[in-house]
Design an enzyme around this catalytic site. Sequence first.
Site, PDB file in Angstrom:
ATOM      1  N   GLU A   1      34.866  32.500  54.253  1.00  6.45           N
ATOM      2  CA  GLU A   1      34.269  33.485  53.359  1.00  6.45           C
ATOM      3  C   GLU A   1      32.749  33.362  53.287  1.00  6.45           C
ATOM      4  OE1 GLU A   1      37.554  34.307  49.941  1.00  6.45           O
ATOM      5  OE2 GLU A   1      36.619  32.309  49.882  1.00  6.45           O
TER       6      GLU A   1
ATOM      7  N   TYR B   1      23.079  57.585  37.964  1.00  8.97           N
ATOM      8  CA  TYR B   1      24.151  56.803  38.582  1.00  8.97           C
ATOM      9  C   TYR B   1      24.042  56.772  40.099  1.00  8.97           C
ATOM     10  CZ  TYR B   1      26.122  61.562  38.257  1.00  8.97           C
ATOM     11  OH  TYR B   1      26.307  62.920  38.288  1.00  8.97           O
TER      12      TYR B   1
ATOM     13  N   GLU C   1      33.240  35.315  39.204  1.00  9.91           N
ATOM     14  CA  GLU C   1      32.583  35.164  37.906  1.00  9.91           C
ATOM     15  C   GLU C   1      31.064  35.349  38.032  1.00  9.91           C
ATOM     16  OE1 GLU C   1      36.512  33.086  37.548  1.00  9.91           O
ATOM     17  OE2 GLU C   1      34.982  33.360  39.108  1.00  9.91           O
TER      18      GLU C   1
ATOM     19  N   LYS D   1      38.798  41.784  44.559  1.00 13.87           N
ATOM     20  CA  LYS D   1      38.674  41.170  45.877  1.00 13.87           C
ATOM     21  C   LYS D   1      39.958  41.479  46.657  1.00 13.87           C
ATOM     22  CE  LYS D   1      37.097  36.642  47.613  1.00 13.87           C
ATOM     23  NZ  LYS D   1      36.909  35.223  47.221  1.00 13.87           N
TER      24      LYS D   1
END
Length: 281
Positions: free
Chosen positions: A40, A72, A92, A124
Amino acid sequence: MSAELAFHPPVVNDSKGRPLDVIELRGLTVDCIVGVYNRERVSAQPLRLDVALFLDTRNAATGGRLAHTVNYGRLAGELRFLLEACRFELLESAVEAVSRYLLAPPTVDVPRAQVHAATVRVIKPQALGGLAVPSLQVHRTAEEMGYASEERSFGRMDIIHEGAGYGVYRLRVKPGGTVPASSNASMEESELVLGPGLMAQGHPVERGMAFHWPRGFPRRYDNPTEQEQTVLTVYRPRFMEPEAKAVEPSAPASVLLSITGTSYYPHDEPAAPGLSADKQP
């Protein structure tokens, strides 16, 4: 959308007990480095982002100006830049960085309404190979946030968020100010130009243009305008001032051409003259 992926922000009231308005961005998918395992850290994977912004849009509704709400389109580009540049280890960290950026006070060169609270979720989808879909959702308020700001020769540096291996900052370049060329061989820099009047390496730069400077590359910004201009910056690792060395940039008029910039903003411009995102009341 399946039930387990439904996004349900809470109801948030203002100081008078009235529910705040909600602007949502759902399904922003960005390929980025996120995770703690070796595979990763070397290969990007998709991260999906959903956000809900709680604010008062009454002035925008009556005045017709984007400066009274949140653009936006530009925000989506800024969040995409953050996710790509930070290289998070944990969900997190990604959620906290996004939350703190959304709730930071606006700057004069990027007028918008203050966001009072934000719900942020990251998903994820490929982490478990399809067996399950991990996600994290948090809710944060502007009242609980604190942002340090340090005086610099060029103006100020706002510390938005610092995590393991990266830091997110806003360089606020005062009128006539210069972020001097410096070289730091141990730090990579990714920068997104938010203000409309900056010069990089002697060239005018459109807002929404991002540069990923290699380690040790001496970049420079100048603000020839009469208004503060802002650059959103990600340093990897976090900012380390003692190791930076001032240098004289070589051939500043041509250096920018050797670095590929990427536009993170939509190219559409408002058709109605009163709708400019940059106009103050």
